[in-house]
Each structure stands twice: as structure tokens, then as C-alpha cells.
Write an enzyme that holds these catalytic residues in place. Structure first.
Site, PDB file in Angstrom:
ATOM      1  N   LYS A  42     -13.642 134.361 104.760  1.00  0.00           N
ATOM      2  CA  LYS A  42     -12.779 134.802 103.541  1.00  0.00           C
ATOM      3  C   LYS A  42     -12.005 133.543 103.225  1.00  0.00           C
ATOM      4  O   LYS A  42     -10.776 133.706 102.608  1.00  0.00           O
ATOM      5  CB  LYS A  42     -12.039 136.130 103.890  1.00  0.00           C
ATOM      6  CG  LYS A  42     -12.895 137.297 104.258  1.00  0.00           C
ATOM      7  CD  LYS A  42     -13.564 137.731 102.777  1.00  0.00           C
ATOM      8  CE  LYS A  42     -15.038 137.967 103.194  1.00  0.00           C
ATOM      9  NZ  LYS A  42     -15.695 137.784 101.977  1.00  0.00           N
ATOM     10  N   HIS A  89     -18.995 129.756 110.955  1.00  0.00           N
ATOM     11  CA  HIS A  89     -17.550 130.300 111.357  1.00  0.00           C
ATOM     12  C   HIS A  89     -17.265 130.163 112.735  1.00  0.00           C
ATOM     13  O   HIS A  89     -16.517 130.570 113.220  1.00  0.00           O
ATOM     14  CB  HIS A  89     -17.759 131.637 110.761  1.00  0.00           C
ATOM     15  CG  HIS A  89     -18.087 132.057 109.435  1.00  0.00           C
ATOM     16  ND1 HIS A  89     -17.244 131.435 108.535  1.00  0.00           N
ATOM     17  CD2 HIS A  89     -18.583 133.114 108.831  1.00  0.00           C
ATOM     18  CE1 HIS A  89     -17.436 131.967 107.381  1.00  0.00           C
ATOM     19  NE2 HIS A  89     -18.264 132.932 107.452  1.00  0.00           N
ATOM     20  N   SER A 119      -8.580 140.172 102.004  1.00  0.00           N
ATOM     21  CA  SER A 119      -9.633 140.009 101.520  1.00  0.00           C
ATOM     22  C   SER A 119     -10.926 140.502 102.429  1.00  0.00           C
ATOM     23  O   SER A 119     -11.770 141.012 102.039  1.00  0.00           O
ATOM     24  CB  SER A 119      -9.952 138.482 101.453  1.00  0.00           C
ATOM     25  OG  SER A 119     -11.359 138.253 100.980  1.00  0.00           O
TER      26      SER A 119
HETATM   27  P1  A3P Z   1     -10.791 137.375  97.478  1.00  0.00           P
HETATM   28  O1  A3P Z   1     -11.327 138.369  98.585  1.00  0.00           O
HETATM   29  O2  A3P Z   1      -9.379 137.265  97.770  1.00  0.00           O
HETATM   30  O3  A3P Z   1     -11.138 137.610  96.181  1.00  0.00           O
HETATM   31  P2  A3P Z   1     -15.720 133.172 101.596  1.00  0.00           P
HETATM   32  O4  A3P Z   1     -16.588 132.671 100.549  1.00  0.00           O
HETATM   33  O5  A3P Z   1     -15.277 132.359 102.738  1.00  0.00           O
HETATM   34  O6  A3P Z   1     -16.522 134.500 102.180  1.00  0.00           O
HETATM   35  O7  A3P Z   1     -14.249 133.815 100.900  1.00  0.00           O
HETATM   36  C1  A3P Z   1     -14.375 134.830  99.754  1.00  0.00           C
HETATM   37  C2  A3P Z   1     -12.880 134.711  98.957  1.00  0.00           C
HETATM   38  O8  A3P Z   1     -13.026 133.481  98.349  1.00  0.00           O
HETATM   39  C3  A3P Z   1     -12.823 135.841  98.174  1.00  0.00           C
HETATM   40  O9  A3P Z   1     -11.281 136.010  98.139  1.00  0.00           O
HETATM   41  C4  A3P Z   1     -13.363 135.168  96.932  1.00  0.00           C
HETATM   42  O10 A3P Z   1     -12.923 135.950  95.681  1.00  0.00           O
HETATM   43  C5  A3P Z   1     -12.737 133.707  96.831  1.00  0.00           C
HETATM   44  N1  A3P Z   1     -13.664 132.835  96.001  1.00  0.00           N
HETATM   45  C6  A3P Z   1     -14.901 132.723  95.881  1.00  0.00           C
HETATM   46  N2  A3P Z   1     -15.178 131.657  94.972  1.00  0.00           N
HETATM   47  C7  A3P Z   1     -13.962 131.577  94.394  1.00  0.00           C
HETATM   48  C8  A3P Z   1     -13.562 130.377  93.364  1.00  0.00           C
HETATM   49  N3  A3P Z   1     -14.489 129.817  92.732  1.00  0.00           N
HETATM   50  N4  A3P Z   1     -12.434 130.500  93.281  1.00  0.00           N
HETATM   51  C9  A3P Z   1     -11.444 131.157  93.748  1.00  0.00           C
HETATM   52  N5  A3P Z   1     -11.734 131.737  94.967  1.00  0.00           N
HETATM   53  C10 A3P Z   1     -12.845 132.075  95.151  1.00  0.00           C
END
Ligand code: A3P
Length: 280
Positions: A42, A89, A119
Site C-alpha cells: 500500500k 514486500h 489503505s
Molecule cells: P489508497 O488505498 O490510499 O487509495 P500499492 O500499489 O503499493 O498496493 O499501493 C496502493 C495505493 O497506491 C492505493 O492507495 C492507491 O490508490 C495508490 N495509487 C496507485 N496508483 C496511484 C497513482 N497513480 N497516483 C497516486 N496514488 C496511486
């Protein structure tokens, strides 16, 4: 419930990371030109992987996380002849040691842990491959105890922080990407030794915006089974809000105090944590 999770080296993994694979990680052959994309879940893993894939014009393979799959995984990775971008991870102490010996490059992306907790809570609720969570207060407690998949955020950061000053390691902040993405794209390109001009940077920023990535995923322009996060079984669950500071909509003042107390205790000597955008 319990059959969705198992513990290895004191850290929780989903059963999609087999114990045999985790045991065999020490035998993995890293290559000098591998690039590791390291994160606690996340933290913006999908976002950063999108940027990196646009940066490389030549043939590179974005693999699924090294800890994701069964015992045949290492052999699959071995068979790839092109440059490998390998997400993980894993805690720094669990990384196959050859990555350190070969001095492969690693990019660690870090995000405000309060936003990560929120998140991850939503993600647990939406994802059938993770245990059922009854309430936010209960999840927050689990998060602070490190009783969630991938273990403690605090330990994860501290295990990687040891490599903060290594030449082959780059630390990036999610919040900096939100504030000035072109500057971060530039930094990543310099670190990876990829040359790119201002136009190229602008294009990458457009293609990796939250709305663009979300829309593309909904249109199924991406293979939904391909994952850069060992928790993700459905890419559509990733693009939730993409905001900084959403924790303020979820934390009570008391929960915030509890979090701060733990944070200050665990991260008192952490340089990496000092630079987090971390308003109370
Ligand atoms: P939120 O749940 O706060 O919206 P990961 O890719 O490590 O699993 O992280 C997921 C988080 O990154 C999510 O946060 C997601 O919305 C956010 N995220 C993914 N792509 C993004 C982008 N292009 N810009 C900003 N945030 C992004």
C-alpha cells in the site's frame, strides 16, 4: 480464515506465497542488472512500477513479486533472459543474499504509515484472499502490532533503512511523488541510468496519473492476474483514492495519539522516518 495466512520467520504471508518458496529464497541467483522494487504493501508499488516500465524503452520483464507463488518460482525467474524488474514486500533481512553480493539496484518506496493503515484496512475488507476484518479499531490494533500480512511496517522500514546510504539503493516517498512527480521521475531515471528528456518525463507523468491508471485497469488494458504485490489478486481493487492524508478521515484523536506513541518509540532513530510528511 486461518488457512489464508501462514507465518514464516515470524512474518505473516498469504498462502499464495508457499512456505517452500520462502525457504528456497536463500538459493536465488540475483543478477547485477536486476532492479528490485521494494515496498511495504500500500505504499505506491503499482504507481512506481508503471513509471519504471515507461522509462525502459527496451525489453525488460516486470515479474510478479519474488515471494509470490510456489517453489517453481525461482526457476521461472532464472529462465528470463532479459533485464528483470522484481517487486518484493520482503523484509530486508529476508532478501536473498545474492542481491547484496551482486549489488543489484533497489528502489524502496515509503509512505506515511497512517495512510497505509487506512489503505490496507479497505484492502483487507475488499479482498477475499485476506482474513475478514470486523472493524477499523480492531484492524488498527493489528497493524500497530505488526499482526498483518508482511508483518510490522516499523520493522520493514527499519530493516531496509540499514541500506539507506548504499549507492545501489534509492529511497522514494509517495508524498513527494504526489507533490512533484516530474522531479521523482527524473531522479529514478538518473538512478537507473536511463536518459530521458523533458517531453518524455511529461508523457510518463500523464500515463501514470491516478485517473489514467484507474481507467486503464477498468478497461482491462492490463492483465488483471499480473501483480506486483503479493496481496493483490485483483488490480481493480488498487486504485481507491490515491490521496495524501486520508487517515484524518478515519483516525479518532485517541487512535492518533496511540499511533504517535508507537511511531515515536519505534522510529526515534530512523532517518528515513524523519523525512516522512507526517503532520499530526
Ligand atoms: P489508497 O488505498 O490510499 O487509495 P500499492 O500499489 O503499493 O498496493 O499501493 C496502493 C495505493 O497506491 C492505493 O492507495 C492507491 O490508490 C495508490 N495509487 C496507485 N496508483 C496511484 C497513482 N497513480 N497516483 C497516486 N496514488 C496511486
Amino acid at each position: 480464515q486461518d488457512d489464508l495466512i501462514h507465518t514464516f520467520n515470524g512474518i505473516s504471508f498469504t498462502t499464495r506465497s508457499s512456505p517452500e518458496l520462502l525457504k528456497s529464497l536463500v538459493t536465488f541467483d540475483a543478477r547485477e542488472d536486476d532492479v528490485l522494487l521494494v515496498s511495504y504493501p500500500k505504499s505506491g508499488t503499482h504507481w512506481l512500477s508503471e513509471i519504471i516500465m515507461h522509462l525502459y524503452a527496451s525489453e525488460v520483464a516486470l515479474t510478479s513479486p519474488i515471494e509470490f507463488g510456489d517453489v517453481s518460482k525461482l526457476e521461472q525467474l532464472n529462465r528470463l533472459s532479459c533485464k528483470r524488474i522484481i517487486p518484493t514486500h520482503l523484509d530486508g533481512n529476508m532478501l536473498p543474499p545474492t542481491f547484496w553480493h551482486k549489488q543489484s539496484k533497489a528502489i524502496y518506496i515509503i509512505r506515511n504509515p497512517k495512510d497505509i493503515a487506512v489503505s490496507m484496512y479497505h484492502y483487507y475488507r475488499a479482498n477475499p484472499n485476506l482474513p475478514t476484518i470486523d472493524s477499523w479499531p480492531h484492524f488498527l490494533e493489528m497493524f500497530l502490532q505488526g499482526n498483518v500480512v508482511c508483518g510490522s511496517w516499523f520493522e520493514h522500514v527499519l530493516s531496509w533503512e540499514k541500506h539507506r546510504n548504499d549507492n545501489n539503493t534509492l529511497f522514494l516517498y509517495y508524498e513527494d511523488m504526489k507533490k512533484d512527480l516530474p522531479a521523482v521521475v527524473k531522479k529514478v531515471s538518473v538512478f537507473l541510468g536511463v536518459s530521458i528528456n523533458e517531453n518524455g518525463i511529461r508523457e510518463i507523468c500523464e500515463k501514470s496519473s491516478f485517473s489514467e491508471m484507474k481507467t486503464n485497469t477498468e478497461k482491462e488494458n492490463h492483465d488483471p492476474n499480473h501483480t506486483v504485490c503479493a496481496l493483490t489478486s485483483n488490480r481493480k481493487l488498487i486504485f481507491r483514492k490515491g490521496a495524501v492524508g486520508d487517515w484524518k478521515n478515519n483516525f479518532t484523536p485517541k487512535q492518533n495519539r496511540m499511533f504517535e506513541e508507537k511511531f515515536n518509540k519505534k522510529m526515534a532513530f530512523s532517518e528515513v522516518a524523519k523525512h516522512l510528511v507526517y503532520e499530526c
